[in-house]
Design a protein around this motif. Structure first.
Motif, PDB file in Angstrom:
ATOM      1  N   GLN A 159     -11.656   2.384  13.790  1.00  0.00           N
ATOM      2  CA  GLN A 159     -10.411   1.817  13.286  1.00  0.00           C
ATOM      3  C   GLN A 159      -9.345   1.764  14.375  1.00  0.00           C
ATOM      4  N   GLN A 160      -9.207   2.858  15.111  1.00  0.00           N
ATOM      5  CA  GLN A 160      -8.131   2.930  16.095  1.00  0.00           C
ATOM      6  C   GLN A 160      -8.383   2.048  17.318  1.00  0.00           C
ATOM      7  N   THR A 161      -9.644   1.910  17.725  1.00  0.00           N
ATOM      8  CA  THR A 161      -9.910   1.088  18.911  1.00  0.00           C
ATOM      9  C   THR A 161      -9.933  -0.401  18.586  1.00  0.00           C
ATOM     10  N   TRP A 162     -10.270  -0.766  17.348  1.00  0.00           N
ATOM     11  CA  TRP A 162     -10.169  -2.186  16.964  1.00  0.00           C
ATOM     12  C   TRP A 162      -8.699  -2.580  16.904  1.00  0.00           C
ATOM     13  N   GLY A 163      -7.864  -1.621  16.461  1.00  0.00           N
ATOM     14  CA  GLY A 163      -6.414  -1.817  16.540  1.00  0.00           C
ATOM     15  C   GLY A 163      -5.803  -2.615  15.421  1.00  0.00           C
ATOM     16  N   SER A 164      -6.499  -2.797  14.318  1.00  0.00           N
ATOM     17  CA  SER A 164      -5.951  -3.536  13.182  1.00  0.00           C
ATOM     18  C   SER A 164      -5.064  -2.624  12.340  1.00  0.00           C
ATOM     19  N   PRO A 165      -4.229  -3.195  11.469  1.00  0.00           N
ATOM     20  CA  PRO A 165      -3.419  -2.347  10.585  1.00  0.00           C
ATOM     21  C   PRO A 165      -4.314  -1.440   9.746  1.00  0.00           C
ATOM     22  N   LYS A 166      -3.975  -0.170   9.687  1.00  0.00           N
ATOM     23  CA  LYS A 166      -4.803   0.778   8.939  1.00  0.00           C
ATOM     24  C   LYS A 166      -4.795   0.423   7.449  1.00  0.00           C
ATOM     25  N   PRO A 167      -5.960   0.546   6.792  1.00  0.00           N
ATOM     26  CA  PRO A 167      -6.022   0.168   5.380  1.00  0.00           C
ATOM     27  C   PRO A 167      -5.253   1.115   4.475  1.00  0.00           C
ATOM     28  N   VAL A 168      -5.157   2.383   4.876  1.00  0.00           N
ATOM     29  CA  VAL A 168      -4.401   3.390   4.131  1.00  0.00           C
ATOM     30  C   VAL A 168      -3.719   4.275   5.149  1.00  0.00           C
ATOM     31  N   SER A 169      -2.688   5.001   4.721  1.00  0.00           N
ATOM     32  CA  SER A 169      -1.872   5.721   5.699  1.00  0.00           C
ATOM     33  C   SER A 169      -2.416   7.086   6.063  1.00  0.00           C
ATOM     34  N   THR A 170      -3.151   7.738   5.159  1.00  0.00           N
ATOM     35  CA  THR A 170      -3.604   9.092   5.427  1.00  0.00           C
ATOM     36  C   THR A 170      -5.121   9.146   5.565  1.00  0.00           C
ATOM     37  N   PHE A 171      -5.590  10.164   6.272  1.00  0.00           N
ATOM     38  CA  PHE A 171      -7.023  10.310   6.446  1.00  0.00           C
ATOM     39  C   PHE A 171      -7.709  10.654   5.124  1.00  0.00           C
ATOM     40  N   SER A 172      -7.053  11.440   4.287  1.00  0.00           N
ATOM     41  CA  SER A 172      -7.658  11.765   2.996  1.00  0.00           C
ATOM     42  C   SER A 172      -7.871  10.502   2.169  1.00  0.00           C
TER      43      SER A 172
ATOM     44  N   THR B 245     -12.874  -2.753   4.783  1.00  0.00           N
ATOM     45  CA  THR B 245     -13.837  -2.741   5.877  1.00  0.00           C
ATOM     46  C   THR B 245     -13.416  -1.664   6.873  1.00  0.00           C
ATOM     47  N   ILE B 246     -14.360  -1.244   7.704  1.00  0.00           N
ATOM     48  CA  ILE B 246     -14.062  -0.351   8.832  1.00  0.00           C
ATOM     49  C   ILE B 246     -14.643  -0.985  10.090  1.00  0.00           C
ATOM     50  N   PRO B 247     -13.784  -1.363  11.039  1.00  0.00           N
ATOM     51  CA  PRO B 247     -12.325  -1.300  10.977  1.00  0.00           C
ATOM     52  C   PRO B 247     -11.764  -2.341  10.018  1.00  0.00           C
ATOM     53  N   ALA B 248     -10.520  -2.130   9.607  1.00  0.00           N
ATOM     54  CA  ALA B 248      -9.876  -3.068   8.705  1.00  0.00           C
ATOM     55  C   ALA B 248      -9.687  -4.417   9.383  1.00  0.00           C
ATOM     56  N   LEU B 249      -9.605  -5.455   8.580  1.00  0.00           N
ATOM     57  CA  LEU B 249      -9.358  -6.792   9.106  1.00  0.00           C
ATOM     58  C   LEU B 249      -7.962  -6.871   9.712  1.00  0.00           C
TER      59      LEU B 249
END
Length: 776
Positions: free
Chosen positions: A480-493, A39-43
């Protein structure tokens, strides 16, 4: 200010959005149970389950807990409409209890006692049914957005439980509609897309040096030709509220007032020699200036019911020494020790009292607030949007009592014809706690959040569609960044495929015309300039994302149409890097090619190639000579079949209707006969309603094609008349299901023809993208 610093950067582009019909054979498999759903943002939290997965289908219901029906019925109706747009399934909405829920149902309820979820959080329990629970209707609404994103990817959702909540209060988008008029339909689409991403704050910068965009009864002389009526704004605010998005207005004062001052040159701030080096600045030493500004603020305060009023207050008085009248006024008003800058600070205090008197919070940009340059304090109850490291630091502002929002140039500024966000940096290194220049806060709770900023310094540099395409990726990274949950993947690509899987909110319009055979079909290319410009960017329906090749000849872009089609038209929308020489070729096997069109003198722009004759499953643009030193770059590669054998008799003809939704001109009847499936007619929310077209002469009618928006007719008739008074019915149904009704084999004639709707299929009115009429 934020609008005057430029650095050139290429437009961002993304992978083509996946279309995953829930009943189609290409829908992806359900996620592995051990992996959090995408999901975006991630859970924030996901716990895999061991029981039965959930499957949505024709028998599914949306069940509202009867104990909370008053709070959740509206949320359920919005959710049901979105589900239908996404899946084509009209899931009934009912009320009941947890015990009445059966397999396939989605249950919405309140009563959560999980205090860690806050006012926007929710919990999700997925088994044979789905349960969304929250403490507030906002939380329940965000739970439905998560369910929509999961259904976008697959009809099956893995078993498990989730807890999800927001980390920042404000998450959103600012649009400079002062410099560039954005249509109401564009803004509505952005609101739906924002809500899909759990963004909740829409800041409209309504005035600037190139325009004043609000209807005014007190000062109509300042209003730009392209502007919003008060009714349009009222309707937009109500629409946004239904998606839990707050609309915050900004009338930029006392600088950037060029449009206003063009009608009131007597109020311009003039230097000692009579010149106006800061032409957009109003003279704050002139009492008449305050009369004008008060007129405007008090006129519009009732129009915007939200809690905030943005004054702008940026880039005023760069050199106070040029304006001796400001120094004199400051001493007169604030004492002998006052400095010229106190005129500006005093204006802020004046405006704050005016806005506070209506129960609102004043907001300003940060660049005008410095230390030691004045004696008049800036009230601590003013919220400051921090965009650049001028004047006081974010920490100094917070220490002085202000709340702040992080509007930092890097990475939140999207400037038409100028700077673009570094989305990889935004996703990988930045977070809303990092302000411009790397500044941070000792108390992060004083930071309200962040928004993406669309500034239209060069309003004609990009179209609405290109802006929408350009902000797609940054807006999702910001969500993603403003919801503040752990990112689903580490890189933007690695995040880009997640963006592609989630796509836009249900109902997002494609820029291309209906019938584009290449839309979202698999595309390949000889090369790509970078990963930001993939082949799929030219077949995703958006004129805002593109494919670009490497800088050599030859290059090609190929599309698999999925079946063999007759080809009558190809439309190439080139970016600046165009083909001077190219061929359009078709193939049945992707190996042996037949040329349908060839040129060596193309000049870029839009090449709409009609009258083509040939067929194939595969089609490609094969470029042999570039028109620039760059590669080949296409915003969109559209493919259409041969034209209809009979012309559309209704195209461009006079149209009338029983009503137009809320009197909004852009939703008038002519929009249903303009040949575009991106404009529409919409009626008021009652039965019956009709749309009527004067064909100009009597014709035999053999076919009528109705392209419905979401608000369709369940029961309607197609009727013809010779005088517009006495009607004969050619077709009647009580089981309309929306979508496209292509009614062939009709028999009758008339000069006038109408769709007469007697029962709506939704709680809204009737709405047609297009009403086509063809002869027998």
């Amino acid at each position: 200010m934020k609008k005057s610093h430029h650095r050139l950067a290429g437009l961002l582009a993304i992978l083509g959005l996946a279309v995953t019909g829930l009943t189609g054979t290409t829908a992806p498999q359900a996620h592995a149970a051990a992996s959090p759903p995408r999901t975006i943002p991630a859970l924030q939290q996901w716990t895999p389950g061991t029981g039965t997965s959930y499957t949505f289908g024709q028998a599914s219901h949306i069940v509202v807990d009867s104990a909370y029906a008053a709070q959740l019925t509206g949320e359920a109706a919005t959710f049901a409409e979105d589900v239908k747009q996404l899946t084509g399934i009209d899931a009934p909405t009912t009320t009941g209890t947890a015990g009445s829920v059966t397999a396939g149902d989605i249950f919405l309820t309140l009563g959560s006692t999980d205090t860690g979820l806050g006012t926007e959080g929710y919990s999700l329990a997925v088994g044979s049914s789905v349960k969304v629970q929250a403490a507030t209707d906002t939380g329940a609404f965000y739970g439905t957005r998560t369910v929509l994103q999961l259904l976008k990817q697959s009809a099956t959702i893995p078993a498990g439980t989730a807890r999800d909540w927001s980390s920042y209060r404000e998450r959103g988008l600012m649009v400079d509609v002062g410099r560039k008029y954005f249509s109401v339909s564009w803004l509505r689409n952005q609101i739906k897309d924002m809500a899909y991403l759990k963004l909740n704050y829409l800041h409209l910068h309504l005035s600037d040096n190139l325009g004043f965009r609000l209807e005014s009864s007190t000062h109509p002389e300042i209003v730009s030709a392209q502007h919003y009526s008060k009714q349009e704004i009222t309707d937009l605010i109500a629409f946004a509220a239904g998606y839990h998005v707050t609309v915050v207005p900004e009338l930029d004062m006392p600088g950037h007032m060029d449009t206003i001052l063009a009608a009131h040159p007597e109020l311009k701030l003039r230097a000692a020699d009579g010149s106006t080096p800061d032409g957009g600045n109003i003279d704050l030493s002139n009492p008449a200036s305050y009369v004008l500004m008060k007129d405007l603020i008090t006129e519009y305060l009732p129009l915007f019911p939200g809690g905030d009023w943005h004054l702008g207050a940026d880039e005023y008085g760069a050199d106070y020494a040029r304006y001796p009248q400001l120094a004199a006024y400051a001493k007169q008003q604030y004492g002998a020790s006052a400095k010229p800058k106190d005129v500006f600070y005093g204006f802020i205090r004046w405006a704050d009292a005016l806005v506070r008197g209506s129960g609102r919070t004043l907001r300003i940009w940060n660049d005008g607030i410095a230390s030691g340059d004045g004696a008049v304090p800036v009230a601590a109850d003013i919220t400051v949007d921090y965009w650049y490291n001028y004047g006081l630091s974010p920490q100094q502002l917070v220490s002085a009592g202000h709340l702040v929002q992080n509007g930092s140039w890097t990475p939140t500024y999207y400037v038409l014809g100028g700077a673009k966000p570094d989305t990889a940096y935004m996703y990988q290194q930045w977070n809303p706690g990092i302000f411009q220049g790397g500044a941070t806060l000792t108390d992060p709770s004083r930071n309200l959040g962040s928004t993406l900023h669309v500034w239209c310094d060069n309003p004609n540099a990009e179209t609405e569609s290109q802006v929408a395409g350009g902000i797609l990726e940054p807006l999702r990274a910001l969500a993603q960044q403003t919801w503040g949950s752990p990112k689903p993947v580490s890189t933007f690509s690695a995040f880009q495929p997640v963006i592609a899987a989630i796509g836009h909110a249900p109902g997002w319009p494609a820029d291309v015309a209906a019938g584009d055979l290449a839309l979202n079909r698999p595309a390949t290319a000889s090369s790509t300039e970078t990963a930001d410009f993939p082949a799929a960017g030219a077949t995703d329906g958006s004129y805002g994302r593109r494919w670009s090749s490497q800088y050599s000849d030859p290059q090609w872009l190929q599309v698999d149409l999925g079946a063999t089609y007759s080809i009558g038209e190809v439309k190439l929308t080139w970016e600046n890097a165009y083909a001077k020489a190219y061929q359009i070729q078709v193939s049945n096997d992707g190996t042996t090619w037949t040329t349908l069109y060839s040129t060596t003198t193309a000049t870029g722009g839009v090449n709409d190639l009609t009258g083509l004759s040939g067929s194939g499953r595969y089609i490609r643009m094969y470029g042999t000579q570039r028109g620039t030193t760059y590669g080949y770059s296409l915003w969109e590669f559209e493919v259409y079949g041969p034209p209809h054998p009979n012309p559309n008799l209704a195209l461009g003809r006079p149209a009338t209707a029983s009503s137009t939704e809320s009197g909004i001109a852009t939703l008038g009847p002519s929009s249903a006969v303009d040949g575009s499936t991106t404009t529409r007619w919409a009626s008021n929310y009652t039965d019956p309603q009709w749309l009527q077209v004067d064909l100009g002469a009597t014709y035999s009618i053999g076919e009528v094609k109705l392209t419905w928006e979401n608000a369709y007719a369940k029961a309607y008739q197609i009727q013809v008349s010779n005088d517009g008074t006495t009607w004969t019915t050619l077709y009647s149904t009580t089981a309309g299901a929306g979508g496209v009704d292509d009614l062939t084999g009709l028999s009758g004639s008339g000069r006038y023809i109408r769709m007469y709707g007697t029962q709506r299929g939704t709680s809204w009115g009737y709405s047609l993208w297009e009403f086509e009429v063809h002869g027998a």
